[in-house]
Design a protein around this motif. Structure first.
Motif, PDB file in Angstrom:
ATOM      1  N   GLY A 181       0.810  -1.211   0.000  1.00 26.74           N
ATOM      2  CA  GLY A 181       0.000   0.000   0.000  1.00 26.74           C
ATOM      3  C   GLY A 181       0.842   1.258   0.000  1.00 26.74           C
ATOM      4  O   GLY A 181       0.543   2.223  -0.707  1.00 26.74           O
ATOM      5  N   LEU A 182       1.931   1.252   0.785  1.00 23.09           N
ATOM      6  CA  LEU A 182       2.817   2.419   0.819  1.00 23.09           C
ATOM      7  C   LEU A 182       3.595   2.571  -0.483  1.00 23.09           C
ATOM      8  O   LEU A 182       3.774   3.687  -0.983  1.00 23.09           O
ATOM      9  CB  LEU A 182       3.789   2.300   2.003  1.00 23.09           C
ATOM     10  N   VAL A 183       4.057   1.460  -1.028  1.00 23.95           N
ATOM     11  CA  VAL A 183       4.809   1.526  -2.286  1.00 23.95           C
ATOM     12  C   VAL A 183       3.924   2.051  -3.413  1.00 23.95           C
ATOM     13  O   VAL A 183       4.385   2.806  -4.283  1.00 23.95           O
ATOM     14  CB  VAL A 183       5.372   0.138  -2.639  1.00 23.95           C
ATOM     15  N   PHE A 184       2.643   1.708  -3.384  1.00 26.03           N
ATOM     16  CA  PHE A 184       1.726   2.171  -4.428  1.00 26.03           C
ATOM     17  C   PHE A 184       1.440   3.666  -4.315  1.00 26.03           C
ATOM     18  O   PHE A 184       0.781   4.226  -5.200  1.00 26.03           O
ATOM     19  CB  PHE A 184       0.418   1.378  -4.369  1.00 26.03           C
ATOM     20  N   GLN A 185       1.928   4.318  -3.256  1.00 24.61           N
ATOM     21  CA  GLN A 185       1.789   5.775  -3.136  1.00 24.61           C
ATOM     22  C   GLN A 185       2.882   6.515  -3.912  1.00 24.61           C
ATOM     23  O   GLN A 185       2.863   7.748  -3.981  1.00 24.61           O
ATOM     24  CB  GLN A 185       1.870   6.198  -1.659  1.00 24.61           C
ATOM     25  N   LEU A 186       3.825   5.776  -4.497  1.00 28.24           N
ATOM     26  CA  LEU A 186       4.947   6.404  -5.178  1.00 28.24           C
ATOM     27  C   LEU A 186       4.512   7.371  -6.287  1.00 28.24           C
ATOM     28  O   LEU A 186       5.035   8.495  -6.357  1.00 28.24           O
ATOM     29  CB  LEU A 186       5.882   5.321  -5.740  1.00 28.24           C
ATOM     30  N   PRO A 187       3.564   7.006  -7.162  1.00 32.48           N
ATOM     31  CA  PRO A 187       3.144   7.983  -8.187  1.00 32.48           C
ATOM     32  C   PRO A 187       2.536   9.253  -7.592  1.00 32.48           C
ATOM     33  O   PRO A 187       2.740  10.351  -8.128  1.00 32.48           O
ATOM     34  CB  PRO A 187       2.110   7.199  -9.008  1.00 32.48           C
ATOM     35  N   VAL A 188       1.801   9.114  -6.493  1.00 30.61           N
ATOM     36  CA  VAL A 188       1.192  10.288  -5.852  1.00 30.61           C
ATOM     37  C   VAL A 188       2.270  11.217  -5.309  1.00 30.61           C
ATOM     38  O   VAL A 188       2.236  12.438  -5.524  1.00 30.61           O
ATOM     39  CB  VAL A 188       0.235   9.848  -4.720  1.00 30.61           C
ATOM     40  N   ILE A 189       3.253  10.637  -4.612  1.00 29.21           N
ATOM     41  CA  ILE A 189       4.306  11.452  -4.000  1.00 29.21           C
ATOM     42  C   ILE A 189       5.140  12.151  -5.067  1.00 29.21           C
ATOM     43  O   ILE A 189       5.404  13.355  -4.979  1.00 29.21           O
ATOM     44  CB  ILE A 189       5.193  10.570  -3.104  1.00 29.21           C
ATOM     45  N   LEU A 192       3.180  14.975  -6.778  1.00 30.26           N
ATOM     46  CA  LEU A 192       3.092  16.155  -5.921  1.00 30.26           C
ATOM     47  C   LEU A 192       4.411  16.930  -5.920  1.00 30.26           C
ATOM     48  O   LEU A 192       4.420  18.167  -6.018  1.00 30.26           O
ATOM     49  CB  LEU A 192       2.722  15.746  -4.495  1.00 30.26           C
ATOM     50  N   LEU A 193       5.527  16.204  -5.819  1.00 30.50           N
ATOM     51  CA  LEU A 193       6.834  16.858  -5.829  1.00 30.50           C
ATOM     52  C   LEU A 193       7.109  17.516  -7.180  1.00 30.50           C
ATOM     53  O   LEU A 193       7.743  18.578  -7.246  1.00 30.50           O
ATOM     54  CB  LEU A 193       7.933  15.845  -5.492  1.00 30.50           C
ATOM     55  N   ALA A 194       6.633  16.887  -8.251  1.00 34.07           N
ATOM     56  CA  ALA A 194       6.811  17.481  -9.579  1.00 34.07           C
ATOM     57  C   ALA A 194       5.973  18.753  -9.727  1.00 34.07           C
ATOM     58  O   ALA A 194       6.398  19.711 -10.372  1.00 34.07           O
ATOM     59  CB  ALA A 194       6.436  16.465 -10.655  1.00 34.07           C
ATOM     60  N   ARG A 195       4.796  18.771  -9.123  1.00 33.68           N
ATOM     61  CA  ARG A 195       3.936  19.951  -9.215  1.00 33.68           C
ATOM     62  C   ARG A 195       4.574  21.161  -8.543  1.00 33.68           C
ATOM     63  O   ARG A 195       4.420  22.299  -9.005  1.00 33.68           O
ATOM     64  CB  ARG A 195       2.573  19.666  -8.585  1.00 33.68           C
ATOM     65  N   VAL A 196       5.277  20.927  -7.428  1.00 32.83           N
ATOM     66  CA  VAL A 196       5.905  22.047  -6.721  1.00 32.83           C
ATOM     67  C   VAL A 196       7.318  22.319  -7.230  1.00 32.83           C
ATOM     68  O   VAL A 196       8.006  23.198  -6.704  1.00 32.83           O
ATOM     69  CB  VAL A 196       5.926  21.784  -5.198  1.00 32.83           C
ATOM     70  N   GLY A 197       7.764  21.550  -8.226  1.00 31.38           N
ATOM     71  CA  GLY A 197       9.060  21.812  -8.840  1.00 31.38           C
ATOM     72  C   GLY A 197      10.252  21.198  -8.151  1.00 31.38           C
ATOM     73  O   GLY A 197      11.398  21.539  -8.469  1.00 31.38           O
ATOM     74  N   LEU A 198      10.027  20.275  -7.208  1.00 35.27           N
ATOM     75  CA  LEU A 198      11.145  19.638  -6.510  1.00 35.27           C
ATOM     76  C   LEU A 198      11.702  18.440  -7.270  1.00 35.27           C
ATOM     77  O   LEU A 198      12.814  17.991  -6.985  1.00 35.27           O
ATOM     78  CB  LEU A 198      10.706  19.202  -5.102  1.00 35.27           C
ATOM     79  N   LEU A 199      10.923  17.906  -8.214  1.00 33.84           N
ATOM     80  CA  LEU A 199      11.371  16.775  -9.023  1.00 33.84           C
ATOM     81  C   LEU A 199      11.059  17.054 -10.484  1.00 33.84           C
ATOM     82  O   LEU A 199      10.099  17.768 -10.804  1.00 33.84           O
ATOM     83  CB  LEU A 199      10.658  15.474  -8.590  1.00 33.84           C
ATOM     84  N   THR A 200      11.850  16.475 -11.367  1.00 33.83           N
ATOM     85  CA  THR A 200      11.587  16.550 -12.802  1.00 33.83           C
ATOM     86  C   THR A 200      11.664  15.151 -13.397  1.00 33.83           C
ATOM     87  O   THR A 200      12.320  14.263 -12.832  1.00 33.83           O
ATOM     88  CB  THR A 200      12.602  17.465 -13.516  1.00 33.83           C
ATOM     89  N   SER A 201      11.005  14.959 -14.517  1.00 31.42           N
ATOM     90  CA  SER A 201      11.040  13.657 -15.175  1.00 31.42           C
ATOM     91  C   SER A 201      12.459  13.321 -15.645  1.00 31.42           C
ATOM     92  O   SER A 201      12.872  12.158 -15.623  1.00 31.42           O
ATOM     93  CB  SER A 201      10.078  13.648 -16.360  1.00 31.42           C
ATOM     94  N   THR A 202      13.206  14.339 -16.033  1.00 30.21           N
ATOM     95  CA  THR A 202      14.594  14.114 -16.456  1.00 30.21           C
ATOM     96  C   THR A 202      15.434  13.584 -15.306  1.00 30.21           C
ATOM     97  O   THR A 202      16.216  12.636 -15.461  1.00 30.21           O
ATOM     98  CB  THR A 202      15.199  15.422 -16.997  1.00 30.21           C
ATOM     99  N   TRP A 203      15.272  14.194 -14.135  1.00 36.23           N
ATOM    100  CA  TRP A 203      16.030  13.749 -12.957  1.00 36.23           C
ATOM    101  C   TRP A 203      15.653  12.319 -12.586  1.00 36.23           C
ATOM    102  O   TRP A 203      16.519  11.509 -12.240  1.00 36.23           O
ATOM    103  CB  TRP A 203      15.747  14.694 -11.799  1.00 36.23           C
TER     104      TRP A 203
END
Length: 278
Positions: A181-189, A192-203
């Motif tokens: 259940g926790l591992v399946f939260q990976l796309p959500v996390i 969310l980080l991509a929306r605020v600019g902390l992560l990018t698809s390239t990274w």
């Protein structure tokens, strides 16, 4: 002057009182759900035993002779308490999540609340998907693997049979459900980080090889110490990581479209202003 200094602590007190209210509602919901689940604890445990029954059938064993045991007088009682707590957490989670959202929502802008709501819905859905994978496939597969290691009479010096304890079986299936259940939260996390600019698809793409290694490390920590459980958790984690890269790319495309539209709107407004002034 005195009135001003007395008014300053008021917002903090109001936030603490609001937090206390939300915590009380969450605890009440959990306690009521616990009472209901404890009343039906045996039925709930029998529901959790169904995957073990499937594993017995897959192993071509006699279902009538399969059993779970407990070796201490209080073991099954505390197992029922743990079943009730686990069930209460699952049942009361929507209420607890809504109380958290109600506490956080006043501090968010309207567009932020609208953006946060889909993730609030997706999170329990993904958790249920992970738990369903454990219940309908992974637990029967793991138990079938262990049952297949039994030694029947005539195959060796003595017969070796698997007789799982109720507490250990409950610990196994709840650990797997929570882990998946926790591992399946990976796309959500990651979204969310991509929306605020902390992560990018390239990274995320660049760190893929490290993510694969980390997936097996996390699987080794969260699951029981057997290769079936670890591989079974690591592979979905890697797949979810790839989904997270795709989700982050979608967020970036949407942000780029919105920024382009904003630039176009600004340019149009400036052009109209220049035309009106001239």
């Amino acid at each position: 002057m005195t009135g001003e200094t007395e008014d300053k602590p008021q917002p903090l007190i109001e936030h603490l009182m609001e937090l206390r209210t939300r915590l009380i509602w969450s605890l009440v919901a959990f306690f009521l759900a616990f009472l209901v689940c404890f009343f039906f604890a045996k039925q709930l445990f029998n529901l959790l035993v169904i995957p073990y029954k499937w594993a017995v059938i897959w192993a071509h064993l006699d279902v009538a002779k399969s059993e779970l045991i407990y070796t201490a007088p209080q073991e099954f009682f505390f197992t029922q308490v743990k079943v009730a707590m686990f069930g209460a957490l699952v049942i009361s989670f929507p209420i607890i999540a809504s109380q958290i959202y109600k506490f956080v929502a006043p501090g968010l802008y309207k567009n932020e609340r609208a953006a946060f709501l889909p993730f609030l819905i997706a999170s329990p859905v993904l958790f249920i998907m992970g738990g369903a994978l454990v219940y309908f496939f992974f637990t029967p597969m793991v138990m079938w693997f262990f049952l297949a290691m039994q030694q029947a009479p005539g195959q060796g010096e003595v017969a070796i049979s698997l007789m799982p304890k109720v507490s250990e079986y409950l610990s196994l299936i709840t650990t797997l459900v929570v882990s998946f259940g926790l591992v399946f939260q990976l796309p959500v996390i990651t979204t969310l980080l991509a929306r605020v600019g902390l992560l990018t698809s390239t990274w995320l793409r660049e760190k893929r090889k490290y993510a694969i290694v980390l997936a097996f490390v996390v699987a080794a920590v969260l699951t029981p110490p057997d290769p079936m459980s670890q591989i079974g958790l690591a592979l979905p984690t890697i797949l979810l990581y790839e989904i997270s890269i795709y989700a982050a790319r979608l967020v970036e495309r949407k942000r780029a479209t919105e920024e382009a539209a904003a630039v176009t709107e600004t340019s149009s407004a400036i052009t109209k202003s220049d035309e009106s002034s001239s």
